[in-house]
Design a protein around this motif. Structure first.
Motif, PDB file in Angstrom:
ATOM      1  N   TYR A  73     -82.095  55.900  77.651  1.00  0.00           N
ATOM      2  CA  TYR A  73     -82.168  54.491  78.024  1.00  0.00           C
ATOM      3  C   TYR A  73     -80.784  53.923  78.367  1.00  0.00           C
ATOM      4  CZ  TYR A  73     -87.097  54.299  76.988  1.00  0.00           C
ATOM      5  OH  TYR A  73     -88.449  54.502  77.038  1.00  0.00           O
ATOM      6  N   PHE A  74     -79.752  54.462  77.735  1.00  0.00           N
ATOM      7  CA  PHE A  74     -78.394  54.073  78.113  1.00  0.00           C
ATOM      8  C   PHE A  74     -78.101  54.509  79.547  1.00  0.00           C
ATOM      9  CE2 PHE A  74     -73.894  55.367  78.509  1.00  0.00           C
ATOM     10  CZ  PHE A  74     -73.294  54.134  78.342  1.00  0.00           C
ATOM     11  N   LEU A  75     -78.521  55.720  79.906  1.00  0.00           N
ATOM     12  CA  LEU A  75     -78.313  56.220  81.271  1.00  0.00           C
ATOM     13  C   LEU A  75     -79.103  55.395  82.285  1.00  0.00           C
ATOM     14  CD1 LEU A  75     -78.340  60.115  80.794  1.00  0.00           C
ATOM     15  CD2 LEU A  75     -76.374  58.583  81.031  1.00  0.00           C
ATOM     16  N   ILE A  76     -80.294  54.931  81.892  1.00  0.00           N
ATOM     17  CA  ILE A  76     -81.068  54.065  82.786  1.00  0.00           C
ATOM     18  C   ILE A  76     -80.312  52.772  83.046  1.00  0.00           C
ATOM     19  CG2 ILE A  76     -83.159  52.662  82.985  1.00  0.00           C
ATOM     20  CD1 ILE A  76     -84.641  54.891  81.454  1.00  0.00           C
ATOM     21  N   ASP A  77     -79.769  52.177  81.989  1.00  0.00           N
ATOM     22  CA  ASP A  77     -78.999  50.929  82.144  1.00  0.00           C
ATOM     23  C   ASP A  77     -77.772  51.140  83.022  1.00  0.00           C
ATOM     24  OD1 ASP A  77     -80.774  49.547  80.577  1.00  0.00           O
ATOM     25  OD2 ASP A  77     -79.637  49.792  78.733  1.00  0.00           O
ATOM     26  N   VAL A  78     -77.051  52.230  82.787  1.00  0.00           N
ATOM     27  CA  VAL A  78     -75.875  52.554  83.596  1.00  0.00           C
ATOM     28  C   VAL A  78     -76.286  52.762  85.054  1.00  0.00           C
ATOM     29  CG1 VAL A  78     -74.087  54.299  84.019  1.00  0.00           C
ATOM     30  CG2 VAL A  78     -74.536  53.514  81.685  1.00  0.00           C
ATOM     31  N   SER A  79     -77.412  53.445  85.255  1.00  0.00           N
ATOM     32  CA  SER A  79     -77.905  53.717  86.614  1.00  0.00           C
ATOM     33  C   SER A  79     -78.212  52.428  87.356  1.00  0.00           C
ATOM     34  CB  SER A  79     -79.161  54.595  86.552  1.00  0.00           C
ATOM     35  OG  SER A  79     -78.889  55.835  85.938  1.00  0.00           O
ATOM     36  N   ILE A  80     -78.845  51.470  86.657  1.00  0.00           N
ATOM     37  CA  ILE A  80     -79.165  50.181  87.284  1.00  0.00           C
ATOM     38  C   ILE A  80     -77.891  49.476  87.730  1.00  0.00           C
ATOM     39  CG2 ILE A  80     -80.130  47.875  86.861  1.00  0.00           C
ATOM     40  CD1 ILE A  80     -82.130  49.203  84.952  1.00  0.00           C
ATOM     41  N   PHE A  81     -76.856  49.532  86.894  1.00  0.00           N
ATOM     42  CA  PHE A  81     -75.578  48.905  87.225  1.00  0.00           C
ATOM     43  C   PHE A  81     -74.928  49.589  88.434  1.00  0.00           C
ATOM     44  CE2 PHE A  81     -70.920  48.503  86.525  1.00  0.00           C
ATOM     45  CZ  PHE A  81     -70.826  47.126  86.651  1.00  0.00           C
ATOM     46  N   ILE A  82     -74.942  50.916  88.450  1.00  0.00           N
ATOM     47  CA  ILE A  82     -74.370  51.679  89.573  1.00  0.00           C
ATOM     48  C   ILE A  82     -75.144  51.379  90.853  1.00  0.00           C
ATOM     49  CG2 ILE A  82     -74.025  54.004  90.509  1.00  0.00           C
ATOM     50  CD1 ILE A  82     -73.535  54.919  87.595  1.00  0.00           C
ATOM     51  N   LEU A  83     -76.481  51.349  90.746  1.00  0.00           N
ATOM     52  CA  LEU A  83     -77.319  51.068  91.911  1.00  0.00           C
ATOM     53  C   LEU A  83     -77.057  49.662  92.439  1.00  0.00           C
ATOM     54  CD1 LEU A  83     -79.625  52.282  93.652  1.00  0.00           C
ATOM     55  CD2 LEU A  83     -81.247  51.193  92.097  1.00  0.00           C
ATOM     56  N   PHE A  84     -76.859  48.723  91.532  1.00  0.00           N
ATOM     57  CA  PHE A  84     -76.550  47.348  91.923  1.00  0.00           C
ATOM     58  C   PHE A  84     -75.278  47.297  92.773  1.00  0.00           C
ATOM     59  CE2 PHE A  84     -74.346  43.348  91.336  1.00  0.00           C
ATOM     60  CZ  PHE A  84     -75.338  42.405  91.523  1.00  0.00           C
ATOM     61  N   ILE A  85     -74.223  47.953  92.306  1.00  0.00           N
ATOM     62  CA  ILE A  85     -72.940  47.959  93.030  1.00  0.00           C
ATOM     63  C   ILE A  85     -73.097  48.645  94.382  1.00  0.00           C
ATOM     64  CG2 ILE A  85     -70.572  48.824  93.005  1.00  0.00           C
ATOM     65  CD1 ILE A  85     -70.650  48.593  89.953  1.00  0.00           C
ATOM     66  N   ALA A  86     -73.792  49.788  94.386  1.00  0.00           N
ATOM     67  CA  ALA A  86     -73.948  50.559  95.622  1.00  0.00           C
ATOM     68  C   ALA A  86     -74.702  49.770  96.684  1.00  0.00           C
ATOM     69  CB  ALA A  86     -74.669  51.869  95.318  1.00  0.00           C
ATOM     70  N   LEU A  87     -75.833  49.170  96.306  1.00  0.00           N
ATOM     71  CA  LEU A  87     -76.657  48.464  97.286  1.00  0.00           C
ATOM     72  C   LEU A  87     -76.024  47.151  97.728  1.00  0.00           C
ATOM     73  CD1 LEU A  87     -80.250  49.134  95.894  1.00  0.00           C
ATOM     74  CD2 LEU A  87     -78.953  50.389  97.624  1.00  0.00           C
ATOM     75  N   LYS A  88     -75.209  46.564  96.863  1.00  0.00           N
ATOM     76  CA  LYS A  88     -74.479  45.364  97.267  1.00  0.00           C
ATOM     77  C   LYS A  88     -73.495  45.706  98.385  1.00  0.00           C
ATOM     78  CE  LYS A  88     -71.734  41.547  95.400  1.00  0.00           C
ATOM     79  NZ  LYS A  88     -71.063  40.976  94.207  1.00  0.00           N
ATOM     80  N   ARG A  89     -72.888  46.894  98.320  1.00  0.00           N
ATOM     81  CA  ARG A  89     -71.949  47.323  99.357  1.00  0.00           C
ATOM     82  C   ARG A  89     -72.674  47.763 100.633  1.00  0.00           C
ATOM     83  NH1 ARG A  89     -67.845  50.939  95.564  1.00  0.00           N
ATOM     84  NH2 ARG A  89     -66.464  49.232  94.957  1.00  0.00           N
ATOM     85  N   ILE A  90     -73.790  48.472 100.461  1.00  0.00           N
ATOM     86  CA  ILE A  90     -74.513  48.986 101.634  1.00  0.00           C
ATOM     87  C   ILE A  90     -75.261  47.867 102.344  1.00  0.00           C
ATOM     88  CG2 ILE A  90     -76.330  50.555 102.410  1.00  0.00           C
ATOM     89  CD1 ILE A  90     -75.654  52.325  99.965  1.00  0.00           C
ATOM     90  N   PHE A  91     -75.920  46.992 101.577  1.00  0.00           N
ATOM     91  CA  PHE A  91     -76.735  45.922 102.148  1.00  0.00           C
ATOM     92  C   PHE A  91     -76.151  44.549 101.791  1.00  0.00           C
ATOM     93  CE2 PHE A  91     -79.698  49.508 101.499  1.00  0.00           C
ATOM     94  CZ  PHE A  91     -80.117  49.687 102.811  1.00  0.00           C
TER      95      PHE A  91
END
Length: 404
Positions: A73-91
């Protein structure tokens, strides 16, 4: 969920955690890792965690399983944060926020993390791929993609479908294709730095003896993906186990593939693939309880009220998993249905930024149609791309009000 649902299973995850915890699997499935050497990497990671816990005095197997669940569940939370940063840059920020909401409903609030396996790690790797894709191209990024791809291949070989999609995107992007041969060489060397040493270690590791002649060939999973719902088939597995010679095993699976294709015919095979695609994508629970029964999950003893509450939601009779959760799954199913609808919108609307998502998803779908599939759990590794495309579809509707 970790406190309430953590327990034992008799499936692959528990085989790995049992050996990782220095317990014997001889009376259970002694040749498991010879037949499935792809899970050695996960075994090594879990053994490292178990040994680290022993150093600080935590030796209980139940505590080990619960800590693995907390890590998930910690990795899920970290993944959501990473995905947030990535998609903010891409889109843009809107796409990233929507993706976070989808992920929380579909994965962060699901019980999947309580059973330690490679799916959550694969989800994290896909998020990291998108993060690296969001960065400006330079040799440091290429090296990082290569190293991450090496790790991804050891976790789930199908994860490198992203690399194939990335190569296709960059082939059409001439401005980014400066010195392409040098970039490919750097990527390949970075990949091999991870893959080759671990592959050598796998053959000479001190945890479990590997008999390479027993390894299940790739065409077995193609053959298994052509019967029933396209998922696991025990008869195919046992037939492969009986054949001692690896080359003969490959020839046997080729004969099975040809036989099943002839039995289907063209129209029959197309119909089978359509139904298999439905099985691969329709379940918002991502396979929770698909192997339903008393052996899917047997939680540790009930002690506190939170365990009774979570088991009432996700289990049947407080003791084992049922295919349908007690009510909560309807929420996930509604969210997933909306997500699928918005993915269609994003597919219709042409956009260069979303091309990498579309190609990776297409590759993932093709892979699951050709190989063992039959359940939506295999989609977790591709979920960041699916969620990102769905979120992008929502913004396209808002940006174009006249869209029907």
């Amino acid at each position: 969920m970790v406190i309430g649902l953590s327990g034992n299973t008799t499936w692959d995850p528990s085989i790995i955690t049992t050996l990782a915890a220095n317990k014997s699997i001889t009376s259970w499935y002694p040749d498991y890792f010879s037949y499935n050497p792809n899970n050695i990497f996960l075994l090594v990671l879990e053994r490292i965690i178990n040994n680290s816990l022993h150093l600080i005095g935590i030796t209980s197997y139940s505590a080990f399983i619960m800590i693995l669940g907390m890590i998930s569940y910690f990795l899920i939370d970290v993944s959501i944060f990473i995905l947030f940063i990535a998609l903010k840059r891409i889109f843009n920020c809107q796409v990233s926020i929507l993706s976070g909401i989808f992920t929380w409903f579909l994965l962060a609030l699901s019980p999947l993390g309580v059973i330690p396996y490679s799916d959550i790690l694969a989800f994290l790797i896909s998020c990291l791929f998108l993060y690296l894709y969001s960065l400006s191209v330079n040799y440091q990024v290429i090296v990082s993609v290569g190293i991450l791809s090496g790790i991804a291949f050891l976790v789930k070989p199908s994860l490198i479908i992203f690399d194939v999609a990335l190569l296709i995107v960059k082939l059409f992007d001439l401005k980014q294709a400066k010195k392409p041969l040098k970039a490919i060489i750097i990527f390949s060397l970075s990949f091999l730095i991870i893959y080759v040493p671990f592959n050598a270690y796998k053959s000479h590791n001190s945890i479990v003896r590997i008999d390479s002649t027993k390894a299940i060939p790739a065409n077995h999973f193609i053959a298994m993906g052509m019967i029933g719902t396209g998922g696991y088939n025990n008869e195919d597995v046992l037939a492969n186990h009986k054949i001692k010679n690896l080359q003969e095993r490959k020839k046997y699976n080729n004969r099975v593939i040809i036989k099943r294709l002839k039995k289907f015919g063209v129209a029959g095979y197309i119909k089978f693939l359509v139904l298999k695609q439905i099985n691969n994508t329709s379940d918002a629970g991502f396979g929770w309880g698909m192997d339903a029964g008393q052996n899917y999950l047997m939680p540790f003893g009930e002690k506190i009220s939170i365990q009774r509450i979570t088991r009432k939601i996700y289990l049947n009779n407080q003791s084992f998993v049922e295919i349908n959760w007690n009510g909560w799954k309807i929420v996930n199913q509604l969210v997933w249905t909306l997500a699928l609808a918005f993915m269609i919108v994003a597919t219709i609307k042409a956009n260069n930024d979303s091309l990498i998502l579309k190609l990776t998803i297409l590759g993932g779908f093709v892979f699951l149609l050709l190989f063992e599939g039959g359940r939506s759990r295999y989609l977790i590794q591709f979920l960041p791309y699916l969620i990102a495309l769905s979120s992008f579809g929502i913004t396209q509707i808002q940006a174009n009000k006249e869209f029907p």
